[in-house]
Design a protein around this motif. Sequence first.
Motif, PDB file in Angstrom:
ATOM      1  N   LEU A 179      33.099  43.918  38.716  1.00  0.00           N
ATOM      2  CA  LEU A 179      34.074  43.543  37.476  1.00  0.00           C
ATOM      3  C   LEU A 179      35.187  44.645  37.510  1.00  0.00           C
ATOM      4  CD1 LEU A 179      31.772  41.832  34.579  1.00  0.00           C
ATOM      5  CD2 LEU A 179      33.000  40.585  36.494  1.00  0.00           C
ATOM      6  N   VAL A 183      34.726  34.003  34.643  1.00  0.00           N
ATOM      7  CA  VAL A 183      33.480  34.797  35.075  1.00  0.00           C
ATOM      8  C   VAL A 183      33.498  35.109  33.121  1.00  0.00           C
ATOM      9  CG1 VAL A 183      32.786  37.047  34.314  1.00  0.00           C
ATOM     10  CG2 VAL A 183      35.067  36.086  36.152  1.00  0.00           C
ATOM     11  N   LEU A 199      29.093  38.100  41.887  1.00  0.00           N
ATOM     12  CA  LEU A 199      28.095  38.073  40.271  1.00  0.00           C
ATOM     13  C   LEU A 199      26.958  37.182  40.697  1.00  0.00           C
ATOM     14  CD1 LEU A 199      31.566  37.353  37.720  1.00  0.00           C
ATOM     15  CD2 LEU A 199      30.131  39.694  38.759  1.00  0.00           C
ATOM     16  N   GLN A 240      42.648  37.844  42.943  1.00  0.00           N
ATOM     17  CA  GLN A 240      41.947  36.564  42.668  1.00  0.00           C
ATOM     18  C   GLN A 240      41.187  35.970  43.867  1.00  0.00           C
ATOM     19  OE1 GLN A 240      42.761  34.106  39.393  1.00  0.00           O
ATOM     20  NE2 GLN A 240      43.707  35.481  38.934  1.00  0.00           N
ATOM     21  N   VAL A 275      34.463  37.005  43.507  1.00  0.00           N
ATOM     22  CA  VAL A 275      34.168  37.704  42.345  1.00  0.00           C
ATOM     23  C   VAL A 275      32.857  36.615  41.692  1.00  0.00           C
ATOM     24  CG1 VAL A 275      35.999  36.627  41.245  1.00  0.00           C
ATOM     25  CG2 VAL A 275      34.726  38.666  40.615  1.00  0.00           C
ATOM     26  N   ILE A 276      33.057  35.454  41.995  1.00  0.00           N
ATOM     27  CA  ILE A 276      32.416  34.929  41.219  1.00  0.00           C
ATOM     28  C   ILE A 276      30.888  35.052  42.445  1.00  0.00           C
ATOM     29  CG2 ILE A 276      31.427  32.310  40.596  1.00  0.00           C
ATOM     30  CD1 ILE A 276      33.557  33.525  38.617  1.00  0.00           C
ATOM     31  N   VAL A 299      36.442  40.928  29.921  1.00  0.00           N
ATOM     32  CA  VAL A 299      35.146  39.620  29.484  1.00  0.00           C
ATOM     33  C   VAL A 299      34.624  39.851  28.550  1.00  0.00           C
ATOM     34  CG1 VAL A 299      33.475  39.180  31.219  1.00  0.00           C
ATOM     35  CG2 VAL A 299      35.077  39.582  32.259  1.00  0.00           C
ATOM     36  N   TYR A 312      29.403  27.597  34.337  1.00  0.00           N
ATOM     37  CA  TYR A 312      30.637  28.085  34.914  1.00  0.00           C
ATOM     38  C   TYR A 312      31.604  26.836  35.810  1.00  0.00           C
ATOM     39  CZ  TYR A 312      32.887  28.966  39.868  1.00  0.00           C
ATOM     40  OH  TYR A 312      32.992  28.666  40.572  1.00  0.00           O
TER      41      TYR A 312
END
Length: 453
Positions: free
Chosen positions: A143, A101, A30, A3, A26-27, A154, A67
């Motif tokens: 992902l 996510v 995305l 992470q 990663v957020i 997810v 989120y």
Amino acid sequence: MPQEKLAREKVLRDPIHNFIHVQDQVILDLINTTEFQRLRRIKQLGITSAVFHGAEHSRFEHSVGAYELARRITDYFEKYYPSKTANDGLWDTSQRLVTLVAALLHDVGHGAFSHTFEHLFQTNHEWYTQEIITGDTEIHTILAQVSPDFPNKVASVIAKTYTNPQVIQLISSQLDVDRMDYLLRDAYFTGTKYGEFDIDRILRTMRPVKNGIAFDIGGMHAVEDYVVSRYQMYLQVYFHPVSRGMEVLLEHLLHRARELYKQAQKNDIEDQQFIGPLLKPLFDEKLTLSDYLNLDDNVFMTYILIWRHHPDPILSDLCCRFLDRKPLKSVIMDNETIPVREKLTKLVEKAGYNPIYYTAQNDAYDLPYDDYNPTSAKPRTQIDFLLADGSHQELSQLSTLVAAIKGKASIDQRFFFPKDMLKENGNDLFSETAEHFRSFIHNNALKDPNTSV
């Protein structure tokens, strides 16, 4: 599960939550994908802005809002309720990223004009969401870098099959990050007060438990207010008859366009200007994931602008009514007055309107709250409270207000017709029909506050 944290968090200004805090690489990745940026071009409330002119917000805004709520909840759980031993019912900190996510991507599969599109073309946004997460997309690539099985994890949260019930309940339940955000956001942008509730109090009283999420008894009135606010938003905003009159127009004009396209195919007539390359796969019923992702509100609005000048009088007229905000009128129907519908439909046809495209029976339905019922087709995760002695009690057992609406569906049945039917226009046949139409409305007690004759 790696992470990677950002060296410095990114923030997005937001009218509901003040800031959206992006702390994970990663957020951020995305959010910057093609598939997620597409949500900027899909309105959260479809064509509701025809009634509440401020309702121009998008699925993008709602998704990052959901989120942010998930981020606040998981941070709170990690600080105050981290798991100490296996199966102790507390929060497993390894579930943080999959929760964030799933909250971010829960609506990434929504189509243009949302539920109107789904109804007409038999699509399902949750299915497309899972396809986007697991298919050949930028989102899937990102992902899969977390771990090879992360996209499937997810997707299973969206499908409600994930192994951790706490994560599922945070994303999809009767009190989840999705509903909390859209109620506050929709209330703000429609300028209404019905959807407002004390979200800070609710978040601070949430507790992870073995079978999901519960709430401290001290937050009962805040949760009660949330349920009532949702109930009122459906009645006053989501069920609004004028908005539904516009939805009927949209559905009918797309239906007419598809019928004309099929007729042209039978006659071997190619009219690319009429349909064009973006809509052709949809009308041919050969829609790939890539084709689906090319569709948004702007695409359809462009074609509707073109179709208003189409030689077919029905398609042209329906498009003009839609673009110029001339919705179909409606009257309330119930079990006693539904038999009158056939007579009203015949009057519309007698006045020269094709009832297939100028009438509709539109029923709005919502169940504001219900407790868990394992025998129902779609059992609901009930809202439970933790009492001082450690026992649990369901919301409606504590709140007489919620008990009064529990299990009672809100249903608004309406018959839609051209508003012109109530006007005189100098044509004897039309004027006579209009008189009969008004008479039917009066004599059968079909009037309501939104139908003046």
